[in-house]
Motif scaffolding. Sequence first.
Motif, PDB file in Angstrom:
ATOM      1  N   LEU B  55     -28.624  53.904  47.574  1.00 27.42           N
ATOM      2  CA  LEU B  55     -27.358  53.153  47.485  1.00 27.42           C
ATOM      3  C   LEU B  55     -26.153  54.081  47.594  1.00 27.42           C
ATOM      4  CD1 LEU B  55     -28.300  50.689  44.592  1.00 27.42           C
ATOM      5  CD2 LEU B  55     -28.210  50.189  47.042  1.00 27.42           C
ATOM      6  N   VAL B  56     -26.241  55.257  47.012  1.00 22.20           N
ATOM      7  CA  VAL B  56     -25.161  56.246  47.109  1.00 22.20           C
ATOM      8  C   VAL B  56     -25.791  57.577  47.507  1.00 22.20           C
ATOM      9  CG1 VAL B  56     -23.347  57.481  45.846  1.00 22.20           C
ATOM     10  CG2 VAL B  56     -23.794  55.068  45.328  1.00 22.20           C
ATOM     11  N   THR B  64     -23.166  62.538  42.864  1.00 21.76           N
ATOM     12  CA  THR B  64     -24.008  61.547  42.177  1.00 21.76           C
ATOM     13  C   THR B  64     -24.863  60.833  43.219  1.00 21.76           C
ATOM     14  OG1 THR B  64     -22.273  61.193  40.513  1.00 21.76           O
ATOM     15  CG2 THR B  64     -23.902  59.440  40.745  1.00 21.76           C
ATOM     16  N   VAL B  66     -27.406  57.516  43.743  1.00 15.70           N
ATOM     17  CA  VAL B  66     -27.842  56.258  43.127  1.00 15.70           C
ATOM     18  C   VAL B  66     -28.781  55.539  44.084  1.00 15.70           C
ATOM     19  CG1 VAL B  66     -27.098  54.071  42.060  1.00 15.70           C
ATOM     20  CG2 VAL B  66     -25.568  56.053  42.011  1.00 15.70           C
ATOM     21  N   GLN B  86     -31.686  62.354  34.493  1.00 18.00           N
ATOM     22  CA  GLN B  86     -31.644  61.067  35.218  1.00 18.00           C
ATOM     23  C   GLN B  86     -31.365  59.930  34.246  1.00 18.00           C
ATOM     24  OE1 GLN B  86     -35.377  59.409  36.975  1.00 18.00           O
ATOM     25  NE2 GLN B  86     -34.218  59.252  38.871  1.00 18.00           N
ATOM     26  N   ILE B  87     -30.624  58.933  34.732  1.00 17.33           N
ATOM     27  CA  ILE B  87     -30.356  57.704  33.975  1.00 17.33           C
ATOM     28  C   ILE B  87     -31.032  56.558  34.724  1.00 17.33           C
ATOM     29  CG2 ILE B  87     -28.550  56.098  33.226  1.00 17.33           C
ATOM     30  CD1 ILE B  87     -26.630  58.645  33.341  1.00 17.33           C
ATOM     31  N   ILE B  89     -31.575  52.327  34.862  1.00 17.05           N
ATOM     32  CA  ILE B  89     -31.049  51.041  34.404  1.00 17.05           C
ATOM     33  C   ILE B  89     -31.993  49.964  34.917  1.00 17.05           C
ATOM     34  CG2 ILE B  89     -29.097  49.439  34.611  1.00 17.05           C
ATOM     35  CD1 ILE B  89     -27.313  51.936  34.820  1.00 17.05           C
ATOM     36  N   LYS B 114     -32.679  57.486  29.429  1.00 21.31           N
ATOM     37  CA  LYS B 114     -32.222  58.755  29.989  1.00 21.31           C
ATOM     38  C   LYS B 114     -33.338  59.785  29.866  1.00 21.31           C
ATOM     39  CE  LYS B 114     -28.238  58.521  27.480  1.00 21.31           C
ATOM     40  NZ  LYS B 114     -26.892  58.920  27.017  1.00 21.31           N
ATOM     41  N   LEU B 134     -32.431  50.749  38.722  1.00 22.64           N
ATOM     42  CA  LEU B 134     -31.514  51.651  39.404  1.00 22.64           C
ATOM     43  C   LEU B 134     -31.712  53.031  38.822  1.00 22.64           C
ATOM     44  CD1 LEU B 134     -28.370  49.390  39.214  1.00 22.64           C
ATOM     45  CD2 LEU B 134     -29.367  50.250  41.336  1.00 22.64           C
ATOM     46  N   ILE B 136     -29.799  56.861  38.513  1.00 24.06           N
ATOM     47  CA  ILE B 136     -28.552  57.599  38.708  1.00 24.06           C
ATOM     48  C   ILE B 136     -28.852  59.072  38.459  1.00 24.06           C
ATOM     49  CG2 ILE B 136     -26.161  57.911  37.924  1.00 24.06           C
ATOM     50  CD1 ILE B 136     -26.261  55.011  36.877  1.00 24.06           C
ATOM     51  N   PRO B 138     -26.895  62.495  38.122  1.00 29.80           N
ATOM     52  CA  PRO B 138     -25.572  63.119  38.030  1.00 29.80           C
ATOM     53  C   PRO B 138     -25.641  64.588  38.455  1.00 29.80           C
ATOM     54  CG  PRO B 138     -26.583  63.063  35.865  1.00 29.80           C
ATOM     55  CD  PRO B 138     -27.612  62.506  36.838  1.00 29.80           C
ATOM     56  N   LYS B 139     -24.490  65.197  38.608  1.00 26.90           N
ATOM     57  CA  LYS B 139     -24.367  66.654  38.822  1.00 26.90           C
ATOM     58  C   LYS B 139     -25.351  67.170  39.873  1.00 26.90           C
ATOM     59  CE  LYS B 139     -22.967  67.460  34.004  1.00 26.90           C
ATOM     60  NZ  LYS B 139     -23.242  68.138  32.745  1.00 26.90           N
TER      61      LYS B 139
END
Lengths: 160, 160
Positions: B55-56, B64, B66, B86-87, B89, B114, B134, B136, B138-139
């Motif tokens: 998605l991203v 980031t 996603v 990682q997160i 959802i 997380k 989903l 995510i 980060p960094k």
Amino acid sequence: MKLLFITAIASLALLTNSCWENKTENKATELQVIFPKGEKGPAENFTGNAWNTGLVANDTTYNTVVGNVYFEPGARSNWHSHPAGQILIITDGVGYHQIEGQPRQTIRKGDVVKCPPNVLHWHGASADTGMQQLYILPKTEKGIVTWLQKVTNEEYNSTK
Amino acid sequence: MKLLFITAIASLALLTNSCWENKTENKATELQVIFPKGEKGPAENFTGNAWNTGLVANDTTYNTVVGNVYFEPGARSNWHSHPAGQILIITDGVGYHQIEGQPRQTIRKGDVVKCPPNVLHWHGASADTGMQQLYILPKTEKGIVTWLQKVTNEEYNSTK
């Protein structure tokens, strides 16, 4: 026999009605809810009813904030900006996203939009259908949000 | 009159059946799909059928990544780790998440989990119900993912 027939017809009518209600409900303006509705967004930052649920709080490990907003029809945020930008993931409904100096964009279930760092934008539901979206704020060490003025009705209704 | 009565009863039976099918469908194992199903996760990193939609994409503005993964019942990732964590959802269904050294955790629609930086974990669907999530990352300047060995059936079925 006559009574039985009347009973059958009455049951048929009731059942038809129940089926119809069920179908109407399925295509109604209620969105597919994933998260609790949360807290109502404050009137100084939102027009109409927008409900916010925090999903990931800020910390120094992930430096990422995530949450869900359910905008009721007609609801929208004020103009605002994020020091490290924002990613929106639309999970249901229909809404609008506008970046300053660009036309208002229609966003729907399954869409992903990004707003770059320190660029003004607003987002919200369409006039007729609500909009549910996840927001992701990366690099929170740079900050979270700067709130500005309300989106006027002219801006909200503009397609240019 | 008798014919009319039979017709009414037949219609009633048909309508009951149609209502029943509609209700059955609503509670079926099919998940509420938000995004396109995407690409099948490669067999070297996944057991069973897991479908990934980016998605991203990674860039230097948001740093980031996603995406959405739809795990069919029984499907799961290999053990793996992320340099910045990682997160996850969970947007529908029921699944499992396990961090190395901790018990397997059941995760459901609306949950957020997380996994800290450089910690081994795996995630996937339950045996009977699929799981849509989903992810995510980060960094991403620190990296994306390190893939490791398959999750054994003993690990997948363990609740300790």
